[in-house]
Design an enzyme around this catalytic site. Structure first.
Site, PDB file in Angstrom:
ATOM      1  N   SER A 143      11.007  -2.255  -4.481  1.00 36.39           N
ATOM      2  CA  SER A 143       9.942  -2.928  -5.225  1.00 36.39           C
ATOM      3  C   SER A 143       9.869  -2.322  -6.622  1.00 36.39           C
ATOM      4  O   SER A 143      10.328  -1.193  -6.845  1.00 36.39           O
ATOM      5  CB  SER A 143       8.604  -2.720  -4.502  1.00 36.39           C
ATOM      6  N   TYR A 157       2.223   2.934  -0.495  1.00 36.27           N
ATOM      7  CA  TYR A 157       3.228   1.868  -0.559  1.00 36.27           C
ATOM      8  C   TYR A 157       4.322   2.244  -1.551  1.00 36.27           C
ATOM      9  O   TYR A 157       5.519   2.121  -1.248  1.00 36.27           O
ATOM     10  CB  TYR A 157       2.567   0.551  -0.965  1.00 36.27           C
TER      11      TYR A 157
END
Length: 247
Positions: A143, A157
């Site tokens: 990501s 995350y």
């Protein structure tokens, strides 16, 4: 160079929706033989059926990436059905956004189990096959939050996605030569990932942020680009985000 995709056997985790589904459909349209893994069998059955109806080849297996034996079974199914494995797309992920002070320890554990261990279990299942074949391609989904820490709220995350980048680069260094490794780092992409937050304020923030999201097909095309390169070309990292996303 889409002919380089035809007849390649591609395992995809998290294939029941979003990036995984889009990638399965896109690669199958170029003649890849896709093997889909996710927990929701009804959705896998529907996607595989539609790929077959369109003239493609697809298999599926219920797969929880937090269970090593289930990831192994998914890879075994690909080899059993098609005689080889060319690519594994370690895509399954969870984004549970919340401030650290909320102490969402169970969600931290879940993100670690899915986002990090799930990738490692995919590597463990596919690497022996790739080594026997002297060919193969790992595609791991990280990501933009694995490049820059997304905080407040996305600290854990981000930690998992930084880990995916580190593991992928170390893997490339250790097994490169015959085996390729690509890390995909998307920004806001339309998928079910945005629904992972149980913290109300964070969920609302994520919902607002994802109004600028681009389609999952964008990531599917990036994955296809990496796969279709000649065997001596290793696309190690692709970052893509909406044009208007500044993070």
């Amino acid at each position: 160079m889409s002919e380089n995709i035809a007849n390649k056997v591609v395992v995809i985790t998290g294939a029941s929706s979003g990036l995984g589904e889009a990638t399965a459909r896109h690669l199958a349209s170029f003649g890849a033989k896709v093997v889909l893994g996710a927990r929701r069998t009804d959705k896998l059955e529907k996607i595989a059926g539609e790929i077959r109806a369109a003239g493609g080849q697809a298999e599926y297996l219920k797969t929880d990436v937090t269970v090593p034996s289930e990831v192994q079974s998914l890879v075994d199914k690909a080899v059993s059905a098609y005689g080889k494995l060319d690519v594994i797309v370690n895509n399954a992920g969870l984004m549970a956004i919340a401030p650290m002070s909320e102490l969402k320890v169970e969600e931290w554990d879940r993100m670690i189990d899915i986002n990090i261990k799930g990738v490692l279990y995919g590597v463990a299942a596919a690497l022996p096959v790739f080594q026997r074949q002297k060919s193969g391609h790992f595609i791991n989904i990280s990501s933009v939050a694995g490049i820059k820490v997304f905080s407040p709220g996305g600290t854990v995350y981000s930690g998992t996605k930084f880990a995916v980048r580190a593991i992928s680069d170390g893997l490339r260094h250790e097994v490169g030569g015959d085996i390729r490794t690509t890390t995909i780092e998307p920004g806001a992409v339309e998928s079910e990932l945005k629904y992972g937050s149980s913290h109300r304020e964070s969920a609302e923030m994520v919902g607002d942020f994802y109004q600028l999201a681009i389609s999952s097909d964008s990531v599917a095309r990036a994955i296809a680009y990496a796969i279709e390169q000649p065997a001596d070309v290793d696309i190690n990292e692709i970052v893509l985000r909406p044009t208007v996303q500044d993070f």
